[in-house]
Motif scaffolding. Structure first.
Motif, PDB file in Angstrom:
ATOM      1  N   ALA A  55       0.831  -1.211   0.000  1.00 51.13           N
ATOM      2  CA  ALA A  55       0.000   0.000   0.000  1.00 51.13           C
ATOM      3  C   ALA A  55       0.860   1.253   0.000  1.00 51.13           C
ATOM      4  CB  ALA A  55      -0.945  -0.014   1.201  1.00 51.13           C
ATOM      5  N   VAL A  58       2.344   1.623  -3.548  1.00 50.23           N
ATOM      6  CA  VAL A  58       1.323   2.043  -4.512  1.00 50.23           C
ATOM      7  C   VAL A  58       0.968   3.515  -4.335  1.00 50.23           C
ATOM      8  CG1 VAL A  58      -1.149   1.760  -5.000  1.00 50.23           C
ATOM      9  CG2 VAL A  58       0.376  -0.223  -5.016  1.00 50.23           C
ATOM     10  N   SER A  59       1.001   4.002  -3.102  1.00 47.49           N
ATOM     11  CA  SER A  59       0.638   5.404  -2.854  1.00 47.49           C
ATOM     12  C   SER A  59       1.602   6.379  -3.513  1.00 47.49           C
ATOM     13  CB  SER A  59       0.587   5.673  -1.349  1.00 47.49           C
ATOM     14  OG  SER A  59       1.889   5.656  -0.777  1.00 47.49           O
ATOM     15  N   ALA A 102      -3.739  -3.520  -3.438  1.00 48.59           N
ATOM     16  CA  ALA A 102      -3.583  -2.118  -3.047  1.00 48.59           C
ATOM     17  C   ALA A 102      -3.952  -1.184  -4.184  1.00 48.59           C
ATOM     18  CB  ALA A 102      -2.141  -1.870  -2.595  1.00 48.59           C
ATOM     19  N   ALA A 103      -3.572  -1.541  -5.410  1.00 50.33           N
ATOM     20  CA  ALA A 103      -3.892  -0.697  -6.560  1.00 50.33           C
ATOM     21  C   ALA A 103      -5.398  -0.639  -6.804  1.00 50.33           C
ATOM     22  CB  ALA A 103      -3.172  -1.209  -7.804  1.00 50.33           C
ATOM     23  N   THR A 105      -7.748  -1.127  -4.612  1.00 51.23           N
ATOM     24  CA  THR A 105      -8.358  -0.412  -3.495  1.00 51.23           C
ATOM     25  C   THR A 105      -8.205   1.096  -3.637  1.00 51.23           C
ATOM     26  OG1 THR A 105      -7.994  -2.269  -1.981  1.00 51.23           O
ATOM     27  CG2 THR A 105      -8.305  -0.104  -0.981  1.00 51.23           C
ATOM     28  N   SER A 106      -7.036   1.521  -4.135  1.00 51.75           N
ATOM     29  CA  SER A 106      -6.751   2.956  -4.213  1.00 51.75           C
ATOM     30  C   SER A 106      -7.193   3.589  -5.527  1.00 51.75           C
ATOM     31  CB  SER A 106      -5.255   3.193  -4.023  1.00 51.75           C
ATOM     32  OG  SER A 106      -4.519   2.640  -5.100  1.00 51.75           O
ATOM     33  N   LEU A 108      -5.740   2.941  -8.531  1.00 51.08           N
ATOM     34  CA  LEU A 108      -4.579   3.155  -9.394  1.00 51.08           C
ATOM     35  C   LEU A 108      -4.749   2.397 -10.706  1.00 51.08           C
ATOM     36  CD1 LEU A 108      -1.736   4.582  -8.894  1.00 51.08           C
ATOM     37  CD2 LEU A 108      -0.855   2.247  -8.689  1.00 51.08           C
ATOM     38  N   ASN A 201     -11.430   1.990 -11.509  1.00 50.86           N
ATOM     39  CA  ASN A 201     -10.147   2.682 -11.617  1.00 50.86           C
ATOM     40  C   ASN A 201      -9.965   3.440 -12.934  1.00 50.86           C
ATOM     41  OD1 ASN A 201      -9.982   0.574  -9.651  1.00 50.86           O
ATOM     42  ND2 ASN A 201      -7.774   0.789  -9.627  1.00 50.86           N
TER      43      ASN A 201
END
Length: 229
Positions: A55, A58-59, A102-103, A105-106, A108, A201
């Motif tokens: 995470a 990825v941020s 993580a991607a 979820t965010s 990306l 996304n």
């Protein structure tokens, strides 16, 4: 305007150079060069012993590429290994699945290439066909075959016509993961050659072939443009 930062996952292999023979994070140069030709900045993402770091990684990225490589361990999709399935790369499986989670979820943008498409499918609950013939050349040599993008799909908008692609794989998507749709098929046998996640996304795409082994930058350019957006 600054160029978007595109993270590319790497192999973890023993390698020799100069007087050294050591474990190494490896990435065929075609991947970063394709990112660069498409207008992005490439950074390598070697497996981390702590997948929880995904995470944080990825941020810092504008988009994620999961690269090609060894077979996904069948236990990841609830199957017994076929005799023709390669040895597991457990550390890489864990790390790349964490990056994908993580991607997604965010929000990306994500591009999976070959193994990356297969792992995207597994991450979303899908399964893999553990062996098929006719999609690879001799060891270390890419084959080529024609794929047909699905009209109206994300991939179909990027690649509107059938095209010949560089390919080297013996596994493929079987049951699609949750929310995924097939967006290209092999002309000769119908093998799923691309998957995507509509509405998520803005850009979640997997391709079974190796764009980094050819001259066509359109798929990677579409990822870079999604990262810029």
């Amino acid at each position: 305007m600054s160029k978007p930062l595109i993270g590319v996952s790497t192999y973890l292999e023993s390698a020799r150079w100069g007087v050294w023979d050591l474990p190494a994070a490896l990435l065929p140069v075609g991947y970063p060069r394709l990112v660069q030709r498409a207008g992005g900045l490439a950074t390598m993402l070697p497996p981390d012993e702590d997948p929880a770091s995904a995470a944080a990684v990825v941020s810092r990225l504008d988009a994620l590429v999961i690269s090609g490589g060894p077979d996904v361990e069948p236990v990841r999709y609830g199957a017994e290994p076929d005799a023709r399935t390669g040895p597991p790369a457990r550390e890489r499986d864990a790390w790349e699945l964490a990056l994908i989670e993580a991607a997604l979820t965010s929000g990306l943008p994500v591009l999976g290439i070959c193994r990356g498409q297969q792992l995207l499918n597994v991450a979303l609950g899908g399964t893999l066909r553990q062996h098929l013939d006719g999609h690879a050349g001799p060891p270390g040599v890419f084959d080529h075959h024609e794929v047909k993008p699905v009209p109206g799909s994300l991939l179909g908008r990027v690649l509107p016509e059938p095209l010949s692609v560089p390919t080297f794989h013996h596994q493929s998507v079987d049951r699609l993961g949750s929310g995924l749709v097939a967006s290209a098929h092999a002309t000769d046998d119908g093998t799923v050659e691309a998957v995507e996640l509509p509405g998520a996304n803005g850009f979640v795409l997997g391709v079974q072939w190796h764009p980094e082994a050819g001259d066509d930058v359109r798929v990677m350019r579409a990822l870079v443009e999604a990262a810029e957006g």
